[in-house]
Design an enzyme around this catalytic site. Structure first.
Site, PDB file in Angstrom:
ATOM      1  N   LYS A  23     -45.873 -46.433   8.696  1.00  0.00           N
ATOM      2  CA  LYS A  23     -47.172 -45.980   9.981  1.00  0.00           C
ATOM      3  C   LYS A  23     -48.413 -47.238   9.199  1.00  0.00           C
ATOM      4  CE  LYS A  23     -50.584 -43.137  10.697  1.00  0.00           C
ATOM      5  NZ  LYS A  23     -51.415 -43.190  11.090  1.00  0.00           N
ATOM      6  N   ASN A  24     -48.864 -46.917   8.337  1.00  0.00           N
ATOM      7  CA  ASN A  24     -50.358 -47.243   7.561  1.00  0.00           C
ATOM      8  C   ASN A  24     -50.049 -49.046   7.072  1.00  0.00           C
ATOM      9  OD1 ASN A  24     -50.943 -44.773   8.902  1.00  0.00           O
ATOM     10  ND2 ASN A  24     -52.351 -44.405   7.015  1.00  0.00           N
ATOM     11  N   CYS A 119     -63.586 -40.166  15.648  1.00  0.00           N
ATOM     12  CA  CYS A 119     -62.586 -39.550  16.007  1.00  0.00           C
ATOM     13  C   CYS A 119     -62.252 -38.203  15.227  1.00  0.00           C
ATOM     14  CB  CYS A 119     -60.945 -39.556  15.478  1.00  0.00           C
ATOM     15  SG  CYS A 119     -60.675 -40.065  13.382  1.00  0.00           S
ATOM     16  N   ARG A 124     -65.627 -43.057  11.142  1.00  0.00           N
ATOM     17  CA  ARG A 124     -65.072 -43.362  11.033  1.00  0.00           C
ATOM     18  C   ARG A 124     -65.855 -45.352  11.504  1.00  0.00           C
ATOM     19  NH1 ARG A 124     -59.453 -42.238  11.493  1.00  0.00           N
ATOM     20  NH2 ARG A 124     -59.007 -44.018  10.391  1.00  0.00           N
ATOM     21  N   ASP A 309     -54.536 -38.200   3.299  1.00  0.00           N
ATOM     22  CA  ASP A 309     -53.874 -38.332   4.726  1.00  0.00           C
ATOM     23  C   ASP A 309     -53.223 -37.172   3.956  1.00  0.00           C
ATOM     24  OD1 ASP A 309     -53.385 -41.479   4.991  1.00  0.00           O
ATOM     25  OD2 ASP A 309     -55.071 -39.838   5.632  1.00  0.00           O
ATOM     26  N   ARG A 401     -47.511 -39.218  16.939  1.00  0.00           N
ATOM     27  CA  ARG A 401     -48.526 -40.574  16.506  1.00  0.00           C
ATOM     28  C   ARG A 401     -47.962 -40.728  15.354  1.00  0.00           C
ATOM     29  NH1 ARG A 401     -54.389 -40.833  16.469  1.00  0.00           N
ATOM     30  NH2 ARG A 401     -54.076 -42.476  15.749  1.00  0.00           N
TER      31      ARG A 401
END
Ligand code: EPZ
Length: 425
Positions: A23-24, A119, A124, A309, A401
Site C-alpha cells: 500500500k505504502n 488522524c 500528521r 506500522d 484500507r
C-alpha cells in the site's frame, strides 16, 4: 454500510499466504504518474480502498484509470490534467492525497491541496514537505485550510530534512524531477517504498540516485515517458501474517515477500522464540513447541528500525507472551489507540507517556471492540485469533484500507472470521 468481524476462537493457523503489493509503495507511485503525462502500467497493485481513493483523486485531476483487480494491473493515463486543486472531501478520505502536491507543482507549476487534518495516530503535520517545496523556489501560501504552492519553474537545491519523513522525502523527490540543476536531499527516509518510487521514476526517465540511503541526488530532466512498473510486496502485511502465525502458535509460509524488507520484524520474532526459515519459495514462520513465547522490548524507529506500522500488531503478541515487555513508540505521538481495546480483551497493559508496559497472559478473552485506525484494527484481529471466546470487531473499514480480504485470507489458514453487516438501529 458498516460491517464488523465476528471471530470465533481459532486454533493454530497453518498453510501458505501470498503477500500483496505494498500500500505504502503504490500510493506514492500513483501520485508520481502525474509527472509522466502519459500511460503508465502499474502491476502487483493491491485491491485496497486506499488505492480506489487515490484513483478517484487522480481522475478528479483529469487522469484516466482502469484497474484490473484480479490481475493486479492498473493502467493510468495522466496526459490530460485539467485542474491543480484537490477537494477537502477527497483529501479527507486519504491523507496520502497530499503526495500529489509535489508532482502537480513540477508538472503544472502549482497545486492547491487542503491541509490534511490529523488522524487517530497523530497531528500528521506537513511542514517538512512545504519547507522542501520552498527550498526549490515555490511560493507557499496558507488560507482557509488550503495550502497553495506556486512556481513557474523549480530550481534544484540542497535540502536537509529535520526528520527522515517518508512522505516529505517522496513529495520533495517528485517535485525535484524537472527542477533545473541538481537537488540534494539529506537526512531523508530510507524505507523500501522510497526505493520503489525512485525505481518507477527512473524507469520513466528521471535521474535519481541514492534512494535507500540518507542522501538522494535528483538531476532535473525535461520530461518523463510511459513505463511499466511492478510494486514491491507489502512488508507490513507480511509482518502482520508473521504475527498471526506466532500468536496462534501456528506454522505459515509467506510467499512473495522480500526477506530484507522484513528483517526488523524477523529479528524480533526470533528474539521471542519464533522459528523463522528463509526458504526458496518464501519465509516460513512457526511457533517452536519446545519453547514458550517470551517477551521482548521494542522501540519503533524509522527504517531499518522496528516499523511503527508493526507496533500495534506486536503489542497483541506480547500481550500473550511470558514476561514483561516495554514498547516505546518514537515515530507518532498517539499510536497506542489499540491499548484500551486490548485491555477489554483482558490484556494487562499500562501506558507511561510514549511507552507501554505489557504483562503477558496465556489467553486473551473475547469481547466487543472497535478499530480506531488501520494497524490498531489489525492488532485487534490478531488478538481475537488468540482469544478463548467470540470477539466482535467494529470499524473494519479501517482494516480494508490497508489489507486485501484479511478475513478471507486468514480463514484460508484456519481462522473462523465472519464479515457481517452492522444493523443500524
Ligand atoms: C508514511 O506516513 C506511511 N504512510 C505511514 O503508514 C507510516 O507509519 C509512516 O510513513 C512512517 O513509516 C504512507 O506511506 C502512505 P512520516 P507519513 O512523514 O509519510 C512527522 C500505515 O499504517 N512529520 O514519515 O505521513 C510526523 O508527524 C501508515 O500504513 C513532521 O513532523 O509518515 C510523524 O511523527 C500510517 N512533519 C513522523 O514525522 C512533516 O512534514 C513520521 O511521519 C512530516 C512528518
Amino acid at each position: 454500510m458498516a460491517e464488523k468481524f465476528i471471530i470465533e476462537p481459532t486454533g493454530r493457523l497453518m498453510g501458505r499466504v501470498e503477500i500483496a503489493g505494498a500500500k505504502n509503495a503504490v500510493l506514492p507511485v500513483l501520485a508520481a504518474t502525474l509527472l509522466t503525462g502519459a500511460r503508465s502500467v502499474i502491476q502487483n497493485v493491491p485491491d485496497l480502498s486506499d488505492v480506489e481513493s487515490m484513483c478517484c483523486l487522480l481522475e478528479f485531476l483529469g487522469a484516466k484509470s482502469s484497474f484490473n483487480k484480479s490481475g493486479g494491473e492498473l493502467i493510468i493515463d495522466t496526459d490530460n490534467i485539467t485542474t491543480y486543486e484537490a477537494t477537502y472531501e477527497l483529501v479527507g478520505r486519504l491523507r496520502a492525497s497530499f503526495l500529489v502536491m509535489g508532482p502537480l507543482l513540477a508538472r503544472v507549476g502549482r497545486a492547491k491541496i487542503p491541509l490534511p487534518g490529523g488522524c487517530a495516530i497523530g497531528s500528521r503535520p506537513v511542514d517538512l514537505h512545504l519547507k522542501g517545496f520552498a527550498a526549490l523556489g515555490a511560493e507557499v501560501d496558507h488560507s482557509h485550510g488550503y495550502v497553495t504552492v506556486t512556481a513557474p519553474k523549480l530550481t534544484g537545491a540542497k535540502i536537509y530534512l529535520d526528520f527522515p519523513s517518508v512522505g516529505a522525502t517522496e513529495n520533495i523527490m517528485m517535485a525535484a524531477v524537472f527542477a533545473k540543476g541538481k537537488t540534494i536531499l539529506e537526512n531523508c527516509a530510507v524505507e523500501p517504498e522510497i526505493v520503489d518510487l525512485a525505481n518507477f521514476l527512473n524507469a520513466a526517465g528521471a535521474n535519481i540516485r541514492g534512494a535507500g540511503t540518507d542522501t538522494i541526488k535528483i538531476v532535473g530532466v525535461n520530461d518523463l515517458h510511459p513505463t511499466t512498473h511492478s510494486i514491491i510486496p507489502d512488508r507490513i502485511e507480511a509482518g502482520t501474517f508473521m504475527v498471526a502465525a506466532a500468536i496462534t502458535r501456528g506454522d505459515i509460509l509467506l510467499c512473495n515477500v522480500m526477506a530484507d524488507h522484513v528483517k526488523p520484524v524477523t529479528a524480533k520474532l526470533k528474539e521471542v522464540n519464533i522459528l523463522i526459515e528463509e526458504l526458496e519459495g518464501g519465509i516460513r514462520v512457526r511457533h517452536d513447541p519446545s519453547q514458550g513465547l517470551i517477551s521482548a522490548d521494542i522501540k519503533t524507529l524509522p527504517y531499518p528500525g522496528f516499523p511503527t506500522d508493526m507496533q500495534a500488531q506486536f503489542m497483541s503478541l506480547m500481550a500473550t507472551a511470558q514476561g514483561t515487555s516495554i514498547i516505546t513508540e518514537t515515530v507518532f505521538e498517539n499510536r497506542f489507540m489499540q491499548v484500551g481495546e486490548l485491555k477489554r480483551m483482558g490484556a494487562d497493559i499500562k501506558i507511561d507517556s510514549r511507552s507501554a508496559v505489557i504483562e503477558g497472559i496465556p489467553r486473551l478473552a473475547g469481547a466487543q471492540v472497535t478499530a480506531s485506525d488501520l494497524r490498531a484494527g489489525a492488532s485487534l484481529v490478531l488478538a481475537a485469533l488468540n482469544a478463548d471466546d467470540v470477539t466482535e470487531i467494529n470499524g473494519i473499514h479501517h482494516i480494508d484500507r490497508g489489507y486485501f480480504n484479511l478475513d478471507t485470507r486468514l480463514n484460508n489458514l484456519g481462522a473462523k472470521i465472519k464479515r457481517v453487516e452492522v444493523e443500524v438501529k
